[in-house]
Scaffold this motif. Structure first.
Motif, PDB file in Angstrom:
ATOM      1  N   GLU A   1       0.579   2.055  -5.212  1.00  0.00           N
ATOM      2  CA  GLU A   1       0.043   3.380  -5.537  1.00  0.00           C
ATOM      3  C   GLU A   1       0.338   3.784  -6.976  1.00  0.00           C
ATOM      4  O   GLU A   1      -0.518   4.318  -7.671  1.00  0.00           O
ATOM      5  N   LYS A   2       1.553   3.490  -7.445  1.00  0.00           N
ATOM      6  CA  LYS A   2       1.962   3.967  -8.769  1.00  0.00           C
ATOM      7  C   LYS A   2       2.969   3.011  -9.390  1.00  0.00           C
ATOM      8  O   LYS A   2       3.848   2.484  -8.702  1.00  0.00           O
TER       9      LYS A   2
ATOM     10  N   ASN B   1      -3.370   3.771 -12.692  1.00  0.00           N
ATOM     11  CA  ASN B   1      -2.222   4.201 -11.882  1.00  0.00           C
ATOM     12  C   ASN B   1      -0.903   3.727 -12.478  1.00  0.00           C
ATOM     13  O   ASN B   1       0.082   3.508 -11.772  1.00  0.00           O
TER      14      ASN B   1
ATOM     15  N   ARG C   1       0.829  -1.206   0.000  1.00  0.00           N
ATOM     16  CA  ARG C   1       0.000   0.000   0.000  1.00  0.00           C
ATOM     17  C   ARG C   1       0.864   1.257   0.000  1.00  0.00           C
ATOM     18  O   ARG C   1       1.789   1.405   0.793  1.00  0.00           O
ATOM     19  N   GLY C   2       0.541   2.164  -0.929  1.00  0.00           N
ATOM     20  CA  GLY C   2       1.240   3.441  -0.997  1.00  0.00           C
ATOM     21  C   GLY C   2       2.624   3.382  -1.611  1.00  0.00           C
ATOM     22  O   GLY C   2       3.349   4.377  -1.618  1.00  0.00           O
TER      23      GLY C   2
END
Length: 378
Positions: free
Chosen positions: A91-92, A117, A68-69
């Motif tokens: 995230e990306k 994303n 996550r993130g």
């Protein structure tokens, strides 16, 4: 958590297949695509690699880091199978590839799946290192090399590994997966022939037409007119495998101390079973007392390095229970053992029936005085 993203909807699968046929497979020989090999190639790109990534690779990586993130850089993203699998959780993602048609297919896949994303980048092989430095001044949390190192030249491979290590943020992960090991007896990845991948380039090219792989041998028909460098690069693009030597040269002699996953984890073992060939190589490593992580005895390399200021003192030992010196012999031995156990069970059942019978109890009582007399006489 991961299974919910498996694509079972026939409509979505059809859209992805149509998108890849219009992009990645556009210039393929259409007759080849109708063959069994061609159909398998289509299925692999449409859903198999995605499902394998989702089922095995993503949870394997998630065991080492909270996704996550996180930012992820994927080198050799191809048609986006592993890209899409990780895009559900990080995230990306920035994906890089030298094949424009593959990236077009990846973009179409991501659109069908509603994943937004991911940024995809077309890059020339010679410009990869420079482009990565320019695009990621703030580094990345994860760098993914999914079935890519084996297709690079030696120089490209070592420069890529060095840069990936430099790009990683503290405690970031370098993930190398589904990369064939050069140190094996049979080339399962490309030619499907024993030892071919270990031969010099000229001999490799001349012997390649012995390969049972459809459409492979003919690719080197003009090898005699190619320079040695051109020939070697052509062979590398097909895929020739990597070994511990690459990692040691690129990351340093102590690269094994940064390993946090060696390919013997549950997620990988359920995907890539232990082969007899790699067991022979493991025994060689151990017998010769080589300072080489057992991760590099596997037929397919699946390793994770963690960029930590305090490298792990020792990676968890590989359990001996997963190794079998000769699987055929073990199966035969197990069959014999099962047969003997079945016979023993039948004999025990018969004996219990005899011991519990009325006839045996009466006979035992009658025989008791004679046994006592025999004991006295002796």
């Amino acid at each position: 958590m991961y299974e919910q993203h498996i694509i079972n909807d026939s409509g979505t699968l059809r859209q992805i297949e149509e998108a890849l046929l219009a992009t990645y497979f556009k210039n393929y020989d259409q007759a080849f695509l109708q063959t069994e090999t061609g159909q398998e190639d289509i299925k692999a790109n449409v859903f198999r690699r995605y499902n394998n990534s989702l089922t095995h690779v993503v949870p394997w990586v998630a065991r080492q880091i909270d996704l996550r993130g996180k930012t992820l850089v994927e080198i050799g993203s191809g048609t986006g199978s592993s890209t899409a699998a990780f895009a559900h959780f990080v995230e990306k993602i920035d994906g890089y590839d030298i094949d424009g048609q593959a990236l077009a297919g990846a973009q179409a896949r991501l659109k069908v799946m509603g994943l937004n994303n991911v940024d995809l980048h077309l890059v020339e092989a010679e410009q990869l290192v420079e482009t990565l430095r320019k695009n990621h001044p703030n580094g990345a949390d994860i760098v993914l090399l999914f079935a890519v190192l084996e297709h690079q030249t030696i120089r490209e491979r070592h420069e890529t590994l060095k840069l990936c290590w430099q790009l990683l943020n503290p405690d970031g992960l370098l993930v190398v997966t589904e990369t064939p090991n050069l140190l094996q007896y049979t080339d399962f990845h490309t030619s499907l022939l024993p030892f071919l991948h270990l031969l010099p380039a000229t001999l490799y090219a001349r012997y390649a037409d012995h390969s049972p792989r459809e459409g492979f041998g003919g690719c080197f028909a003009k090898a005699d007119s190619m320079s040695l460098q051109e020939l070697d690069t052509s062979i590398m693009r097909w895929g020739r495998g990597a070994s511990f030597h690459d990692f040691e040269l690129a990351l340093g002699k102590d690269h094994g101390s940064y390993l946090v996953a060696h390919g013997f984890e549950e997620e990988i073992l359920s995907w890539v079973d232990v082969h007899f060939e790699e067991e022979l190589l493991r025994h060689y490593f151990l017998t010769k007392k080589l300072d080489v992580p057992l991760a590099f005895s596997r037929v397919v390399l699946n390793v994770i390095y963690k960029k930590s200021e305090r490298p792990s003192a020792e990676l968890a030992l590989v359990p001996e229970s997963i190794f079998v010196a000769d699987k055929q012999l073990l199966r035969e031995q197990n069959s014999i053992i099962r047969t003997l156990n079945e016979r023993l069970a039948v004999t025990e059942k018969h004996l219990n029936e005899v011991l519990s019978s009325k006839r045996w109890r009466i006979g035992n009582l009658i025989a008791a005085p004679y046994r006592k007399l025999k004991a006295l006489l002796s």
